[in-house]
Design a protein around this motif. Sequence first.
Motif, PDB file in Angstrom:
ATOM      1  N   ARG A  19      36.482  48.858  49.882  1.00  9.69           N
ATOM      2  CA  ARG A  19      35.123  49.089  50.389  1.00  9.69           C
ATOM      3  C   ARG A  19      34.267  47.828  50.418  1.00  9.69           C
ATOM      4  O   ARG A  19      33.310  47.755  51.171  1.00  9.69           O
ATOM      5  CB  ARG A  19      34.425  50.152  49.537  1.00  9.69           C
ATOM      6  CG  ARG A  19      35.080  51.523  49.612  1.00  9.69           C
ATOM      7  CD  ARG A  19      34.347  52.562  48.773  1.00  9.69           C
ATOM      8  NE  ARG A  19      34.337  52.286  47.342  1.00  9.69           N
ATOM      9  CZ  ARG A  19      35.298  52.621  46.500  1.00  9.69           C
ATOM     10  NH1 ARG A  19      36.365  53.250  46.929  1.00  9.69           N
ATOM     11  NH2 ARG A  19      35.198  52.350  45.223  1.00  9.69           N
ATOM     12  N   THR A  20      34.591  46.852  49.605  1.00  8.28           N
ATOM     13  CA  THR A  20      33.786  45.642  49.499  1.00  8.28           C
ATOM     14  C   THR A  20      34.233  44.626  50.549  1.00  8.28           C
ATOM     15  O   THR A  20      35.413  44.300  50.624  1.00  8.28           O
ATOM     16  CB  THR A  20      33.937  45.023  48.091  1.00  8.28           C
ATOM     17  OG1 THR A  20      33.668  46.031  47.117  1.00  8.28           O
ATOM     18  CG2 THR A  20      33.002  43.852  47.904  1.00  8.28           C
ATOM     19  N   SER A  60      39.565  45.814  42.921  1.00  9.10           N
ATOM     20  CA  SER A  60      38.368  45.931  42.079  1.00  9.10           C
ATOM     21  C   SER A  60      37.523  47.169  42.325  1.00  9.10           C
ATOM     22  O   SER A  60      36.851  47.638  41.418  1.00  9.10           O
ATOM     23  CB  SER A  60      37.489  44.691  42.245  1.00  9.10           C
ATOM     24  OG  SER A  60      36.987  44.641  43.572  1.00  9.10           O
ATOM     25  N   ASP A  61      37.545  47.698  43.549  1.00 10.56           N
ATOM     26  CA  ASP A  61      36.659  48.824  43.833  1.00 10.56           C
ATOM     27  C   ASP A  61      37.404  50.155  44.011  1.00 10.56           C
ATOM     28  O   ASP A  61      36.820  51.141  44.417  1.00 10.56           O
ATOM     29  CB  ASP A  61      35.765  48.526  45.037  1.00 10.56           C
ATOM     30  CG  ASP A  61      36.522  48.350  46.343  1.00 10.56           C
ATOM     31  OD1 ASP A  61      37.762  48.508  46.362  1.00 10.56           O
ATOM     32  OD2 ASP A  61      35.871  48.051  47.360  1.00 10.56           O
ATOM     33  N   TRP A  62      38.699  50.190  43.680  1.00  9.37           N
ATOM     34  CA  TRP A  62      39.431  51.438  43.829  1.00  9.37           C
ATOM     35  C   TRP A  62      40.524  51.662  42.772  1.00  9.37           C
ATOM     36  O   TRP A  62      40.942  52.784  42.550  1.00  9.37           O
ATOM     37  CB  TRP A  62      40.074  51.537  45.207  1.00  9.37           C
ATOM     38  CG  TRP A  62      41.062  50.427  45.483  1.00  9.37           C
ATOM     39  CD1 TRP A  62      40.783  49.224  46.060  1.00  9.37           C
ATOM     40  CD2 TRP A  62      42.455  50.403  45.177  1.00  9.37           C
ATOM     41  NE1 TRP A  62      41.920  48.447  46.127  1.00  9.37           N
ATOM     42  CE2 TRP A  62      42.969  49.160  45.602  1.00  9.37           C
ATOM     43  CE3 TRP A  62      43.337  51.305  44.586  1.00  9.37           C
ATOM     44  CZ2 TRP A  62      44.302  48.802  45.442  1.00  9.37           C
ATOM     45  CZ3 TRP A  62      44.668  50.949  44.448  1.00  9.37           C
ATOM     46  CH2 TRP A  62      45.135  49.707  44.878  1.00  9.37           C
ATOM     47  N   CYS A  63      40.999  50.619  42.129  1.00  7.72           N
ATOM     48  CA  CYS A  63      42.136  50.714  41.206  1.00  7.72           C
ATOM     49  C   CYS A  63      41.651  51.061  39.801  1.00  7.72           C
ATOM     50  O   CYS A  63      41.039  50.231  39.121  1.00  7.72           O
ATOM     51  CB  CYS A  63      42.913  49.397  41.204  1.00  7.72           C
ATOM     52  SG  CYS A  63      44.156  49.281  39.910  1.00  7.72           S
TER      53      CYS A  63
END
Length: 154
Positions: free
Chosen positions: A86-87, A49-52
């Motif tokens: 990161r999350t 969710s935070d990189w793709c």
Amino acid sequence: MKKIVITLFLILGSLTIQAQELTWQTNINKAMEISKKSKKPLFLFFTGSDWCGWCIRLQKEVFKTPEFEKWAKDNVVLVELDFPRRTPQEPEIQKQNAELQQTFGVQGYPTVWFVNASKKDGKINLEKLGSTGYLAGGPSAWLANANQILGNKK
């Protein structure tokens, strides 16, 4: 005056209904309970969710549209299996997601699996119906593919 109040109430009420978002489960056991009660297959969304970038694009172009929201409420139990970089994430969710990633052989993101889930003798049984990922063409193209996967197996 009474008509104005009623009109405002109706407008605010409709905005509230439209603003409601879909519920994405993160716990597979809870999702399986909902699936059993509703008699709907699980929709397993493997994402970063935070990189793709493709995952974010699929969310924006399809999953956050009114067409998808209506379809999802009628047809599936949504499960997000996230692999963020990161999350922060709970260790038990990380473990669950990694086990499911291995079970389904997910090697790239986004990947969506449609499955029927059941428990027998305390063991989870996941019947694979089909999988997909990002498809160009917005919600209509994506939903046509999803309906084909579900329609072929129903």
